[in-house]
Design a protein around this motif. Structure first.
Motif, PDB file in Angstrom:
ATOM      1  N   ILE A   1       0.717  -1.168  -0.005  1.00 31.35           N
ATOM      2  CA  ILE A   1      -0.197   0.087  -0.040  1.00 31.35           C
ATOM      3  C   ILE A   1       0.767   1.208   0.038  1.00 31.35           C
ATOM      4  CG2 ILE A   1      -1.815   1.260   1.360  1.00 31.35           C
ATOM      5  CD1 ILE A   1      -2.617  -1.712   2.381  1.00 31.35           C
ATOM      6  N   ARG A   2       0.477   1.883  -0.852  1.00 34.61           N
ATOM      7  CA  ARG A   2       1.536   3.232  -1.067  1.00 34.61           C
ATOM      8  C   ARG A   2       1.076   4.166  -0.105  1.00 34.61           C
ATOM      9  NH1 ARG A   2       0.414   1.952  -6.457  1.00 34.61           N
ATOM     10  NH2 ARG A   2      -1.496   3.372  -6.453  1.00 34.61           N
ATOM     11  N   THR A   3       1.839   4.915   0.577  1.00 30.04           N
ATOM     12  CA  THR A   3       1.350   5.801   1.513  1.00 30.04           C
ATOM     13  C   THR A   3       1.892   7.201   1.435  1.00 30.04           C
ATOM     14  OG1 THR A   3       3.084   5.041   3.143  1.00 30.04           O
ATOM     15  CG2 THR A   3       0.605   4.293   3.419  1.00 30.04           C
ATOM     16  N   GLY A   4       1.452   8.027   1.811  1.00 29.85           N
ATOM     17  CA  GLY A   4       1.852   9.529   1.806  1.00 29.85           C
ATOM     18  C   GLY A   4       1.901  10.306   0.523  1.00 29.85           C
ATOM     19  N   ASN A   5       2.025   9.651  -0.534  1.00 27.24           N
ATOM     20  CA  ASN A   5       2.062  10.411  -1.728  1.00 27.24           C
ATOM     21  C   ASN A   5       0.607  10.876  -2.367  1.00 27.24           C
ATOM     22  OD1 ASN A   5       1.357   7.855  -1.978  1.00 27.24           O
ATOM     23  ND2 ASN A   5       2.948   7.428  -3.685  1.00 27.24           N
ATOM     24  N   SER A   6       0.707  11.778  -3.200  1.00 24.18           N
ATOM     25  CA  SER A   6      -0.633  12.491  -3.644  1.00 24.18           C
ATOM     26  C   SER A   6      -0.860  11.410  -5.084  1.00 24.18           C
ATOM     27  CB  SER A   6      -0.524  13.726  -3.779  1.00 24.18           C
ATOM     28  OG  SER A   6       0.609  14.049  -5.040  1.00 24.18           O
ATOM     29  N   GLU A   7      -2.168  11.053  -4.882  1.00 25.46           N
ATOM     30  CA  GLU A   7      -2.645  10.432  -5.937  1.00 25.46           C
ATOM     31  C   GLU A   7      -3.890  11.179  -6.392  1.00 25.46           C
ATOM     32  OE1 GLU A   7      -2.888   6.917  -3.813  1.00 25.46           O
ATOM     33  OE2 GLU A   7      -0.856   6.459  -3.910  1.00 25.46           O
ATOM     34  N   LEU A   8      -4.027  10.505  -7.966  1.00 28.48           N
ATOM     35  CA  LEU A   8      -5.160  11.157  -8.688  1.00 28.48           C
ATOM     36  C   LEU A   8      -6.467  10.342  -8.605  1.00 28.48           C
ATOM     37  CD1 LEU A   8      -3.070  12.032 -11.864  1.00 28.48           C
ATOM     38  CD2 LEU A   8      -3.944  13.542 -10.263  1.00 28.48           C
ATOM     39  N   ILE A   9      -7.416  10.931  -8.783  1.00 27.11           N
ATOM     40  CA  ILE A   9      -8.672  10.629  -9.146  1.00 27.11           C
ATOM     41  C   ILE A   9      -9.252  10.556 -10.591  1.00 27.11           C
ATOM     42  CG2 ILE A   9     -11.312  10.644  -8.460  1.00 27.11           C
ATOM     43  CD1 ILE A   9     -10.589  12.010  -6.232  1.00 27.11           C
TER      44      ILE A   9
ATOM     45  N   ALA B   1      -5.501   6.452  -7.639  1.00 25.08           N
ATOM     46  CA  ALA B   1      -5.736   5.673  -6.266  1.00 25.08           C
ATOM     47  C   ALA B   1      -7.338   5.458  -6.475  1.00 25.08           C
ATOM     48  CB  ALA B   1      -5.922   6.832  -4.996  1.00 25.08           C
ATOM     49  N   ILE B   2      -8.169   6.245  -7.117  1.00 28.29           N
ATOM     50  CA  ILE B   2      -9.587   5.960  -7.116  1.00 28.29           C
ATOM     51  C   ILE B   2      -9.977   6.106  -8.659  1.00 28.29           C
ATOM     52  CG2 ILE B   2     -12.028   6.287  -6.486  1.00 28.29           C
ATOM     53  CD1 ILE B   2     -10.754   7.740  -4.139  1.00 28.29           C
TER      54      ILE B   2
ATOM     55  N   ILE C   1      -6.359  -1.589  -4.689  1.00 24.94           N
ATOM     56  CA  ILE C   1      -6.099  -0.256  -5.267  1.00 24.94           C
ATOM     57  C   ILE C   1      -5.536  -0.344  -6.684  1.00 24.94           C
ATOM     58  CG2 ILE C   1      -4.116   1.507  -4.922  1.00 24.94           C
ATOM     59  CD1 ILE C   1      -4.163   0.662  -1.866  1.00 24.94           C
TER      60      ILE C   1
ATOM     61  N   VAL D   1     -10.526  17.952 -10.041  1.00 17.64           N
ATOM     62  CA  VAL D   1      -9.837  16.788 -10.079  1.00 17.64           C
ATOM     63  C   VAL D   1      -8.811  16.378 -11.428  1.00 17.64           C
ATOM     64  CG1 VAL D   1     -11.401  15.506  -8.525  1.00 17.64           C
ATOM     65  CG2 VAL D   1     -11.651  15.641 -11.141  1.00 17.64           C
ATOM     66  N   GLY D   2      -9.186  17.415 -12.280  1.00 16.47           N
ATOM     67  CA  GLY D   2      -8.458  17.186 -13.624  1.00 16.47           C
ATOM     68  C   GLY D   2      -6.986  17.289 -13.631  1.00 16.47           C
ATOM     69  N   ASN D   3      -6.399  16.573 -14.317  1.00 16.33           N
ATOM     70  CA  ASN D   3      -5.012  16.472 -14.522  1.00 16.33           C
ATOM     71  C   ASN D   3      -4.444  16.124 -16.029  1.00 16.33           C
ATOM     72  OD1 ASN D   3      -2.624  16.764 -12.923  1.00 16.33           O
ATOM     73  ND2 ASN D   3      -2.194  14.678 -13.707  1.00 16.33           N
TER      74      ASN D   3
END
Lengths: 130, 260
Positions: free
Chosen positions: A7-15, A69-70, A92, A32-34
């Protein structure tokens, strides 16, 4: 439990987002757009011209991406690629089926919710037997 | 022997018995611990199940509200707002952070969303500046709220899947210990005990038998010795006497000139 994915933790992830234009617009408005350097986006707008193959490939791409992430997917889009959604088993990224404006939400079609419901009844039966 | 396949292949010795007994104790303790873990996970699992159902149901309402807000915004700001929004996509300002939560040794992922203020472009704030700005902001707020709910739901869902998997593994282990490992160890212990008893009986029997042999041997020897003693005493007594008597008798009867 060595076969569990870390499980990746701490980092920022996208939706990530696969939905119709209105839903995508709304979520993009929320921010949420990237888009990466090659203008590759983390969302797919599904309209009448989008082929099932494109949806399939995008779904696979989003679910295999490291920084997602989602994955939000409209339920009627999920129904088009139901097989892939149902056979997806990893925790995930999480797949979430969301209602869209034109298509009312049907909890019976949701792959997770149907499992939850099934488990609920079996659990209550099992707890009744104890 | 019954349950031949259900025991370990060991040499039946006292040492091995001790080893297997220690293993059985370990297996029993492990079984109890795993059972406790499974129970703890199941409690958590049920709580999550309930929460998922509740959140899923609330999600529908939140999504409806946000859709409605979007329609309002579109009506107020014109239909081409979607192009403005789609074109202004750069980097995500709403992101997800994941962290772990430990429940009975199972690591559950938990998502929480946060707004990256550095990436929040000012252009988005200016969307609908000409008209309908308020509706656009309301719409943004509605969708941010929707994302909150969805992120919570996502973390519940991942926890659900992970817990489901963990419970299955734990139950499999509990069952394996209960139905395979423990009976096998118990069978091994009975086998070793039976074998040791057998050995003991055999030993006892052999000792008895040897004792019997020895006793008989001693008796035989005694008898022989007695016999020998008797015979030798007879031999010393008899042949001398008889010969003397014979000679005497013969001499006395036949020839008086013969001196010996």
């Amino acid at each position: 439990m060595a076969n569990k994915p870390a499980i990746r933790t701490g980092n920022s992830e996208l939706i990530a987002l696969i939905a119709d234009e209105d839903t995508v617009t709304g979520f993009l408005m929320a921010g949420v757009g990237n888009a990466d350097l090659r203008r590759k986006t983390n969302y797919l707008i599904v309209d009448s011209k989008t082929s099932v193959k494109t949806i399939e490939e995008t779904f696979k791409e989003f679910t295999s991406k490291e920084d997602v992430a989602i994955v939000l997917i409209s339920q009627y889009v999920a129904n088009m690629i139901r097989f892939y959604v149902d056979s997806y088993k990893k925790p995930i990224p999480a797949i979430l089926e969301i209602p869209s404006k034109d298509h009312p939400y049907d909890p019976a079609q949701d792959s997770i919710l149907s499992r939850v419901k099934g488990m609920f009844s079996s659990e209550s039966v099992a707890s009744g037997r104890h | 022997m019954s349950g031949q396949g259900q025991r370990l292949v060991v040499v039946p010795t006292v040492t091995m018995l001790g080893v297997v007994k220690a293993r059985l104790i370990g297996a029993t303790r492990g079984h109890a611990l795993l059972k406790k873990k499974s129970d703890a996970l199941t409690v958590q699992f049920r709580a999550i199940l309930k929460k998922i159902v509740m959140t899923k149901e609330s999600m529908g309402e939140v999504m409806r509200a946000s859709s409605f807000a979007l329609t309002e915004a579109k009506y107020a700001a014109g239909d081409n707002i979607r192009h403005v929004v789609l074109e202004s996509v750069k980097t995500a300002s709403v992101r997800v952070r994941s962290r772990q939560e430990n429940i009975a040794g199972v690591k559950l992922p938990k998502f929480e969303h946060y707004t990256d203020s550095s990436a929040a472009d000012s252009r988005a704030d200016l969307t609908g500046l000409a008209r309908g700005g308020q509706q656009v902001q309301a719409c943004r707020g509605a969708y941010v709220k929707a994302i909150e709910v969805l992120v919570e739901l996502a973390s519940l869902q991942t926890s659900f899947l992970t817990l489901d998997e963990a419970i299955k593994t734990t139950n499999r282990r509990v069952n394996a210990l209960e139905n395979v490992v423990k009976p096998r160890l118990e069978n091994t212990i009975t086998y070793i005990k039976g074998e040791l008893d057998e050995l003991e009986r055999e030993d006892f029997f052999r000792l008895k038998k040897i004792q019997g042999y020895k006793k008989r041997e001693i008796e035989r020897k005694e008898l022989e010795a007695r016999l020998a003693a008797e015979i030798s005493s007879n031999r010393f007594a008899m042949p001398l006497g008889s010969a003397g008597r014979n000679i005497l008798v013969a001499g006395g009867e036949k020839d008086e000139d013969v001196i010996f």
